[in-house]
Design a protein around this motif. Structure first.
Motif, mmCIF file in Angstrom:
data_model
loop_
_atom_site.group_PDB
_atom_site.id
_atom_site.type_symbol
_atom_site.label_atom_id
_atom_site.label_comp_id
_atom_site.label_asym_id
_atom_site.label_seq_id
_atom_site.Cartn_x
_atom_site.Cartn_y
_atom_site.Cartn_z
ATOM 1 N N MET A 1 1.418 -1.136 -0.052
ATOM 2 C CA MET A 1 -0.346 0.059 0.081
ATOM 3 C C MET A 1 0.961 1.122 0.222
ATOM 4 N N GLN A 2 0.430 2.398 -0.815
ATOM 5 C CA GLN A 2 1.250 3.122 -0.809
ATOM 6 C C GLN A 2 0.479 4.653 -0.348
ATOM 7 N N ILE A 3 1.600 5.516 1.104
ATOM 8 C CA ILE A 3 0.939 6.506 1.424
ATOM 9 C C ILE A 3 1.044 6.831 0.588
ATOM 10 N N PRO A 4 -0.752 7.677 0.324
ATOM 11 C CA PRO A 4 -0.377 8.869 -0.609
ATOM 12 C C PRO A 4 0.247 10.420 0.072
ATOM 13 N N VAL A 5 0.715 11.207 -1.137
ATOM 14 C CA VAL A 5 1.915 12.136 -1.267
ATOM 15 C C VAL A 5 1.458 13.290 -0.501
ATOM 16 N N ILE A 6 0.414 13.533 -0.299
ATOM 17 C CA ILE A 6 -0.210 14.511 0.843
ATOM 18 C C ILE A 6 0.147 14.523 2.182
ATOM 19 N N VAL A 7 0.503 13.107 2.737
ATOM 20 C CA VAL A 7 -0.027 12.206 3.849
ATOM 21 C C VAL A 7 1.302 12.048 4.186
ATOM 22 N N GLN A 8 2.490 12.120 3.419
ATOM 23 C CA GLN A 8 4.118 11.690 3.083
ATOM 24 C C GLN A 8 4.031 13.251 3.507
ATOM 25 N N THR A 9 4.026 14.127 2.789
ATOM 26 C CA THR A 9 4.034 15.572 2.221
ATOM 27 C C THR A 9 3.834 16.214 3.940
ATOM 28 N N ASN B 1 8.971 18.537 0.931
ATOM 29 C CA ASN B 1 9.394 19.627 -0.845
ATOM 30 C C ASN B 1 9.760 18.798 -1.829
ATOM 31 N N ARG B 2 10.129 17.692 -1.557
ATOM 32 C CA ARG B 2 10.290 16.609 -3.172
ATOM 33 C C ARG B 2 9.725 16.032 -2.895
ATOM 34 N N ILE B 3 8.726 15.520 -2.419
ATOM 35 C CA ILE B 3 7.892 14.276 -2.520
ATOM 36 C C ILE B 3 6.650 14.954 -2.827
ATOM 37 N N LEU C 1 2.987 24.300 -1.990
ATOM 38 C CA LEU C 1 3.654 23.656 -0.745
ATOM 39 C C LEU C 1 4.105 24.686 0.411
ATOM 40 N N LYS C 2 4.997 26.048 -0.118
ATOM 41 C CA LYS C 2 4.423 26.920 1.072
ATOM 42 C C LYS C 2 3.282 27.726 1.658
ATOM 43 N N ILE C 3 2.288 27.384 0.761
ATOM 44 C CA ILE C 3 1.309 28.101 1.969
ATOM 45 C C ILE C 3 0.626 26.169 2.695
ATOM 46 N N MET C 4 0.924 25.840 2.142
ATOM 47 C CA MET C 4 0.909 24.812 3.171
ATOM 48 C C MET C 4 1.875 24.340 4.462
ATOM 49 N N GLN C 5 3.186 25.001 4.422
ATOM 50 C CA GLN C 5 3.952 24.711 5.191
ATOM 51 C C GLN C 5 3.201 25.668 6.126
#
Length: 115
Positions: free
Chosen positions: A1-9, A58-60, A70-74
Motif C-alpha cells: 500500500m502506497q502512502i498518499p503524497v499529501i500524507v507523506q508531505t 518538499n521533494r515528495i 507547498l509554501k502555503i501548506m507549510q
C-alpha cells in the motif's frame, strides 16, 4: 500500500515544523541566561533535524504540488504547530489574533489550491 503524497508531505512538514519552532523559540525559555551565540549554535543543531525532514517533504510534495502550494501548506502547518507551542510550552495567552491569522491562511489555501 502506497502512502498518499499529501500524507507523506504533510506528516514530514508537521515534524519539521515542530523542530523548527523549537529551534526558533525554545531558546527564549531554556537558554535565556546564556550568550546569544550559544543559543544560535544549539538552535542550528536542532534546525538540522528540521531540514532533514523538510527537504524530503518538499521533494515528495513537488511530485504533485506546485512550489506555491507547498509554501502555503507549510505556512498553515507552521501556525498549527506554533499556536499550541506558544500557549503550552511558552505560557503565552490565547489571542483572538490567532483565529484571524488562521482564517487568512484558509483564504490563502483556497486561492492557491483552487482549480
Amino acid at each position: 500500500m502506497q502512502i498518499p503524497v499529501i500524507v507523506q508531505t504533510g506528516g514530514l512538514l508537521v515534524l519539521s515544523n515542530v523542530f523548527m519552532t523549537y529551534a526558533w523559540y525554545g531558546h527564549l525559555k531554556n537558554l535565556h541566561n546564556r550568550a546569544w551565540w550559544i543559543a544560535a549554535l544549539v538552535s542550528w543543531g536542532i534546525a538540522l533535524f528540521e531540514y532533514l525532514l523538510q527537504v524530503p517533504a518538499n521533494r515528495i510534495g513537488n511530485t504533485q504540488y506546485s512550489v506555491a502550494q507547498l509554501k502555503i501548506m507549510q505556512e498553515v502547518i507552521a501556525l498549527t504547530v506554533f499556536v499550541p507551542f506558544a500557549m503550552l510550552y511558552m505560557d503565552q495567552p490565547f489571542k483572538l489574533d490567532y483565529v484571524w491569522a488562521g482564517l487568512c491562511l484558509m483564504g490563502a489555501v483556497y486561492f492557491i489550491f483552487r482549480a
